[in-house]
Motif scaffolding. Structure first.
Motif, PDB file in Angstrom:
ATOM      1  N   PHE A  88      14.698   8.430   5.731  1.00  0.00           N
ATOM      2  CA  PHE A  88      13.656   7.543   6.228  1.00  0.00           C
ATOM      3  C   PHE A  88      12.659   8.277   7.124  1.00  0.00           C
ATOM      4  O   PHE A  88      11.454   8.033   7.038  1.00  0.00           O
ATOM      5  N   ILE A  89      13.151   9.178   7.962  1.00  0.00           N
ATOM      6  CA  ILE A  89      12.241   9.925   8.845  1.00  0.00           C
ATOM      7  C   ILE A  89      11.312  10.792   8.009  1.00  0.00           C
ATOM      8  O   ILE A  89      10.091  10.830   8.251  1.00  0.00           O
ATOM      9  N   TRP A  90      11.852  11.479   7.015  1.00  0.00           N
ATOM     10  CA  TRP A  90      11.015  12.292   6.123  1.00  0.00           C
ATOM     11  C   TRP A  90       9.980  11.418   5.410  1.00  0.00           C
ATOM     12  O   TRP A  90       8.811  11.792   5.277  1.00  0.00           O
ATOM     13  N   LEU A  91      10.423  10.240   4.959  1.00  0.00           N
ATOM     14  CA  LEU A  91       9.533   9.311   4.272  1.00  0.00           C
ATOM     15  C   LEU A  91       8.359   8.917   5.167  1.00  0.00           C
ATOM     16  O   LEU A  91       7.198   9.024   4.765  1.00  0.00           O
ATOM     17  N   ARG A  92       8.667   8.459   6.378  1.00  0.00           N
ATOM     18  CA  ARG A  92       7.592   8.008   7.272  1.00  0.00           C
ATOM     19  C   ARG A  92       6.646   9.145   7.625  1.00  0.00           C
ATOM     20  O   ARG A  92       5.436   8.941   7.674  1.00  0.00           O
ATOM     21  N   LEU A  93       7.185  10.330   7.848  1.00  0.00           N
ATOM     22  CA  LEU A  93       6.313  11.480   8.113  1.00  0.00           C
ATOM     23  C   LEU A  93       5.382  11.722   6.921  1.00  0.00           C
ATOM     24  O   LEU A  93       4.175  11.914   7.100  1.00  0.00           O
ATOM     25  N   GLY A  94       5.937  11.687   5.724  1.00  0.00           N
ATOM     26  CA  GLY A  94       5.124  11.890   4.525  1.00  0.00           C
ATOM     27  C   GLY A  94       4.050  10.831   4.379  1.00  0.00           C
ATOM     28  O   GLY A  94       2.899  11.129   4.033  1.00  0.00           O
ATOM     29  N   GLU A  95       4.407   9.599   4.656  1.00  0.00           N
ATOM     30  CA  GLU A  95       3.431   8.509   4.553  1.00  0.00           C
ATOM     31  C   GLU A  95       2.310   8.677   5.586  1.00  0.00           C
ATOM     32  O   GLU A  95       1.135   8.423   5.278  1.00  0.00           O
TER      33      GLU A  95
END
Length: 137
Positions: A88-95
């Motif tokens: 989830f942290i990687w996802l939000r950073l990517g977004e």
């Protein structure tokens, strides 16, 4: 090493209060999260509680469309225990990087989220993020 029980209870109470108002008042949620973070002993990056508090702050800033502030909080989370394996942290950073038009960096972070959790991590997100990866569906 663990945070003593009384202090941990105060931290979780504040984060729960932030979670309770998250949908209605993101600024208030951030205030609760920041108060909780203030209670975490230093260095903050040594504590698992900091991982989820920084992540919650970053998530709230994401929904406020304050992407630089979200990246700052989420990057802090990445320095905390178990964050590197949190899709989830990687996802939000990517977004966040996607929304700031840094598509190459966005793809890097979104791909890490995908490699950790597959397409499931994108389930409740706008399709544009997953589609930017150009992976076979």
């Amino acid at each position: 090493m663990e945070i003593n029980e009384g202090l941990y209870d105060k931290i979780t109470q504040l984060t729960d209060m932030g979670n309770d108002v998250f949908e209605e008042d993101l600024d208030q949620a951030i205030e609760y999260y920041e108060k909780a973070l203030e209670l975490v002993p230093t260095p903050k990056t040594d504590w698992e509680a900091s991982t989820w508090i920084y992540t919650s702050i970053g998530d709230a800033y994401f929904f406020l469309e304050k992407y630089e502030m979200a990246i700052n909080a989420l990057s802090n989370a990445m320095s905390c225990p178990d964050a590197i394996s949190n899709a989830f942290i990687w996802l939000r950073l990517g977004e966040c990087y996607y929304e700031l038009s840094d598509i190459e960096k966005a793809k890097e972070y979104l791909m890490r989220a995908y490699l950790l959790d597959g397409k499931d991590v994108f389930e409740e997100e706008d399709d544009k993020y997953f589609n930017s990866l150009e992976v076979e569906q």
